[in-house]
Design a protein around this motif. Structure first.
Motif, PDB file in Angstrom:
ATOM      1  N   ILE A   1       0.858  -1.202   0.000  1.00 64.95           N
ATOM      2  CA  ILE A   1       0.000   0.000   0.000  1.00 64.95           C
ATOM      3  C   ILE A   1       0.891   1.247   0.000  1.00 64.95           C
ATOM      4  O   ILE A   1       0.669   2.204  -0.751  1.00 64.95           O
ATOM      5  CB  ILE A   1      -0.932   0.000   1.250  1.00 64.95           C
ATOM      6  CG1 ILE A   1      -1.898  -1.178   1.192  1.00 64.95           C
ATOM      7  CG2 ILE A   1      -1.672   1.329   1.386  1.00 64.95           C
ATOM      8  CD1 ILE A   1      -2.615  -1.465   2.514  1.00 64.95           C
ATOM      9  N   ARG A   2       1.904   1.218   0.830  1.00 65.45           N
ATOM     10  CA  ARG A   2       2.845   2.352   0.914  1.00 65.45           C
ATOM     11  C   ARG A   2       3.488   2.631  -0.448  1.00 65.45           C
ATOM     12  O   ARG A   2       3.567   3.781  -0.901  1.00 65.45           O
ATOM     13  CB  ARG A   2       3.910   2.019   1.958  1.00 65.45           C
ATOM     14  CG  ARG A   2       5.102   2.964   2.016  1.00 65.45           C
ATOM     15  CD  ARG A   2       6.070   2.440   3.084  1.00 65.45           C
ATOM     16  NE  ARG A   2       7.276   3.226   3.194  1.00 65.45           N
ATOM     17  CZ  ARG A   2       8.380   3.004   2.484  1.00 65.45           C
ATOM     18  NH1 ARG A   2       8.396   2.032   1.573  1.00 65.45           N
ATOM     19  NH2 ARG A   2       9.444   3.755   2.665  1.00 65.45           N
ATOM     20  N   ALA A   3       3.925   1.544  -1.107  1.00 66.22           N
ATOM     21  CA  ALA A   3       4.594   1.721  -2.403  1.00 66.22           C
ATOM     22  C   ALA A   3       3.622   2.297  -3.428  1.00 66.22           C
ATOM     23  O   ALA A   3       3.991   3.168  -4.235  1.00 66.22           O
ATOM     24  CB  ALA A   3       5.141   0.371  -2.875  1.00 66.22           C
ATOM     25  N   ILE A   4       2.383   1.842  -3.395  1.00 67.26           N
ATOM     26  CA  ILE A   4       1.384   2.324  -4.371  1.00 67.26           C
ATOM     27  C   ILE A   4       1.101   3.805  -4.142  1.00 67.26           C
ATOM     28  O   ILE A   4       1.082   4.612  -5.074  1.00 67.26           O
ATOM     29  CB  ILE A   4       0.092   1.474  -4.249  1.00 67.26           C
ATOM     30  CG1 ILE A   4       0.364   0.063  -4.779  1.00 67.26           C
ATOM     31  CG2 ILE A   4      -1.084   2.138  -4.974  1.00 67.26           C
ATOM     32  CD1 ILE A   4      -0.660  -0.978  -4.356  1.00 67.26           C
TER      33      ILE A   4
ATOM     34  N   ALA B   1       6.798  -6.762  -1.798  1.00 72.13           N
ATOM     35  CA  ALA B   1       5.625  -5.888  -1.784  1.00 72.13           C
ATOM     36  C   ALA B   1       5.960  -4.509  -2.361  1.00 72.13           C
ATOM     37  O   ALA B   1       5.164  -3.927  -3.108  1.00 72.13           O
ATOM     38  CB  ALA B   1       5.115  -5.751  -0.347  1.00 72.13           C
ATOM     39  N   SER B   2       7.146  -4.002  -2.045  1.00 71.72           N
ATOM     40  CA  SER B   2       7.530  -2.674  -2.548  1.00 71.72           C
ATOM     41  C   SER B   2       7.687  -2.719  -4.066  1.00 71.72           C
ATOM     42  O   SER B   2       7.198  -1.838  -4.781  1.00 71.72           O
ATOM     43  CB  SER B   2       8.846  -2.219  -1.905  1.00 71.72           C
ATOM     44  OG  SER B   2       8.684  -2.152  -0.500  1.00 71.72           O
ATOM     45  N   ARG B   3       8.344  -3.766  -4.563  1.00 69.95           N
ATOM     46  CA  ARG B   3       8.543  -3.888  -6.020  1.00 69.95           C
ATOM     47  C   ARG B   3       7.197  -4.008  -6.738  1.00 69.95           C
ATOM     48  O   ARG B   3       6.974  -3.377  -7.776  1.00 69.95           O
ATOM     49  CB  ARG B   3       9.377  -5.140  -6.339  1.00 69.95           C
ATOM     50  CG  ARG B   3      10.834  -5.002  -6.031  1.00 69.95           C
ATOM     51  CD  ARG B   3      11.575  -6.293  -6.366  1.00 69.95           C
ATOM     52  NE  ARG B   3      11.754  -6.500  -7.800  1.00 69.95           N
ATOM     53  CZ  ARG B   3      12.247  -7.618  -8.338  1.00 69.95           C
ATOM     54  NH1 ARG B   3      12.606  -8.624  -7.557  1.00 69.95           N
ATOM     55  NH2 ARG B   3      12.389  -7.742  -9.637  1.00 69.95           N
ATOM     56  N   LEU B   4       6.321  -4.831  -6.182  1.00 68.61           N
ATOM     57  CA  LEU B   4       5.042  -5.067  -6.860  1.00 68.61           C
ATOM     58  C   LEU B   4       4.152  -3.826  -6.815  1.00 68.61           C
ATOM     59  O   LEU B   4       3.475  -3.502  -7.800  1.00 68.61           O
ATOM     60  CB  LEU B   4       4.327  -6.279  -6.244  1.00 68.61           C
ATOM     61  CG  LEU B   4       5.036  -7.630  -6.417  1.00 68.61           C
ATOM     62  CD1 LEU B   4       4.219  -8.753  -5.766  1.00 68.61           C
ATOM     63  CD2 LEU B   4       5.273  -7.953  -7.896  1.00 68.61           C
TER      64      LEU B   4
END
Ligand SMILES: Nc1ncnc2c1ncn2[C@@H]1O[C@H](COP(=O)(O)OP(=O)(O)OP(=O)(O)O)[C@@H](O)[C@H]1O
Ligand SMILES: O=P(O)(O)OC[C@H]1O[C@](O)(CO)[C@@H](O)[C@@H]1O
Ligand SMILES: [Mg+2]
Length: 327
Positions: free
Chosen positions: A23-26, A271-274
């Motif tokens: 969620i953070r990355a998005i 998760a960050s990459r995705l």
């Protein structure tokens, strides 16, 4: 210039450690590229009910290390019906949302696929489930944390099993998949691993327990996936006790502790990459209605219709290895 201006993200199905990192990355990637990013609470239920809020970079501060999901999650019956999905679409229209990222398991992807076909809304799926039961990716967000939690728990169980010369039957999660059982079983030196992917022959296990007893090997750990057709740890214990009543047998069901806790480094990185890739895919108008996974350490795009529940055949050699290494 991207046509996409407003995107939304939701988490759905069982929570998985690392969902917050995604969620953070998005949110941060979206904000960086000047998109409005909306968070939908409670998965598809919140989409239907309009529980939608705008997010900014600060709203995702200090969450990368937290388990669970700040957007909460749900399993939502109404989304199975057209009427529910239509209400969800009306909410997206209200906020002028032109791309949706769903983080969840195979059920979540089935819902997104139907929704995107009916209402022409581009959807991107990110695999978030501890079960690791999805085709098109080597990893799912949450598996690594869950399996490490199981390993730490089984190590502790082995201490007490050793102290008492006991047989422990440990049940780990995995509704239809044995990955947590297989990996945690190997990593803890379990004597047997029972999985839904392979028929369980309880009599063979009983015979081996007797053989172990004859050669004074008195501590045994059996790891059972909850989805194993034997019916779980209690059923396995019942069958064993019938023939080996003198064995000091205990059952431990690990349950939801495997779903919680701070994500491992690996889950945070995946998760960050995705999350970063999902926003790019929406902006570039590429890979719409795909799940983004990781295969051979590269991003891998699988159409949602093929991002289905995976049931890999597990090479029988693995089971031979487990027996040899535990001998
Ligand atoms: N065939 C479908 N059509 C529409 N919506 C669906 C469908 N299957 C699942 N969904 C929606 O997705 C939600 C989550 O699905 P499900 O409970 O199977 O979890 P999941 O995403 O597979 O995750 P996990 O198995 O890891 O808990 C469901 O509650 C429902 O709202
Ligand atoms: O928490 P719930 O809704 O009972 O779901 C449990 C299921 O979810 C999973 O943890 C996957 O998310 C499965 O391993 C398990 O069978
Ligand atoms: Mg599922």
């Amino acid at each position: 210039m991207s046509k996409v201006k407003n995107i939304a993200v939701l988490t759905s199905g069982g929570d998985a450690p690392g969902m917050n990192a995604a969620i953070r990355a998005i949110v941060r990637t979206g904000n960086y590229f000047q998109l409005n990013v909306y968070g939908v609470m409670y998965g598809y239920r919140g989409l239907i009910n309009g529980e939608i809020m705008k997010m900014d970079s600060r709203s995702v501060a200090n969450i990368i290390q937290r388990g669970g999901t700040i957007l909460k999650t749900a399993r939502c019956k109404e989304f199975f019906g057209y009427e529910g999905r239509q209400r969800a679409y009306e909410q997206l229209k209200k906020y002028q949302i032109d791309g949706l990222i769903v983080i969840g398991g195979d059920g979540t992807f089935k819902g997104a696929l139907t929704f995107s076909k009916e209402f022409d809304i581009p959807c991107i799926g990110l695999p978030g489930t501890i079960d690791k039961d999805i085709d098109g990716t080597d990893f799912t967000i949450g598996f690594d944390t869950a399996v490490n939690t199981a390993v730490r728990a089984i190590d502790k169980i082995r201490d007490t099993a050793e102290a008492h010369d006991r047989l422990f039957i440990v049940e780990v999660m995995g509704r239809d998949a044995g990955y947590i059982a297989l990996h945690s079983g190997i990593a803890t030196g379990a004597e047997h691993v029972l999985l839904p992917e392979r028929p369980t022959k309880i009599q063979d296990i009983i015979n081996e327990l007797q053989a172990n007893e004859r050669r004074k090997k008195l501590v045994n750990i059996i790891v059972v996936a909850e989805g194993d057709e034997s019916g779980g740890a209690n059923e396995v214990a019942r069958a064993i006790k019938e023939q080996l009543p003198h064995f000091d047998t205990r059952v431990c069901i690990l349950g939801h502790i495997q779903r919680g806790g701070s994500p491992t480094c690996m889950d945070r990185v995946i998760a960050s990459r995705l999350g970063y890739a999902a926003v790019q895919a929406l902006m570039e108008g590429k890979h719409h209605n795909c799940m983004i996974g990781i295969v051979n350490n590269q991003l891998h795009y699988t159409p949602l219709e093929k991002a289905v529940k995976a049931r890999q055949g597990i090479d029988p050699e693995w089971f031979q290895m487990i027996r040899i290494l535990a001998s």
